[in-house]
Motif scaffolding. Sequence first.
Motif, short mmCIF file in Angstrom:
data_model
loop_
_atom_site.label_atom_id
_atom_site.label_comp_id
_atom_site.label_asym_id
_atom_site.label_seq_id
_atom_site.Cartn_x
_atom_site.Cartn_y
_atom_site.Cartn_z
N ALA A 2 102.52 51.07 97.05
CA ALA A 2 102.27 52.24 96.20
C ALA A 2 102.17 53.48 97.08
O ALA A 2 101.66 53.42 98.20
N ASN A 31 97.18 56.32 88.44
CA ASN A 31 96.38 55.39 89.23
C ASN A 31 96.16 54.09 88.48
O ASN A 31 96.34 53.00 89.04
N ASP A 32 95.80 54.18 87.20
CA ASP A 32 95.50 52.99 86.41
C ASP A 32 96.73 52.12 86.16
O ASP A 32 96.65 50.90 86.15
N LYS A 34 100.03 52.51 87.77
CA LYS A 34 100.97 52.34 88.89
C LYS A 34 100.30 52.22 90.25
O LYS A 34 100.99 52.04 91.25
N GLY A 35 98.98 52.38 90.30
CA GLY A 35 98.28 52.29 91.58
C GLY A 35 98.51 53.48 92.49
O GLY A 35 98.35 53.37 93.71
#
Length: 119
Positions: A2, A31-32, A34-35
Amino acid sequence: MAFKVVHVLSSLQRINFGIWNAAIFGAKKLNDTKGVATMALICTPAQDIPPEFNVPVVFCGPEGSVNEAELLASKGFTPNETIIVSHGSWLSPARLGHKLKKAGYKWIYAPHGCLKRGA
């Protein structure tokens, strides 16, 4: 792997709400789902952080007061996995974005309308 995003902003003052809100909008979702880690690098000494600002903040103070590349690397934001996004044309963020590009970071320049005549 990522990637990570660092938004470079001139300040978190209310007058700059449109710019910093555009910068962080969607950061939590990225963030939640796809990191994608996001951080804001603010080109002023420490100031109050607005309650709706939802990403980690690092204040780097006046230009030249810290080595920003070392500062980012110490937070886990290294050149091989980090994209720098500078917001605005004429202030510290554009100069800092260019400096970090020379240090090996990938750089996106977002003028936010500052190139319009009369802006």
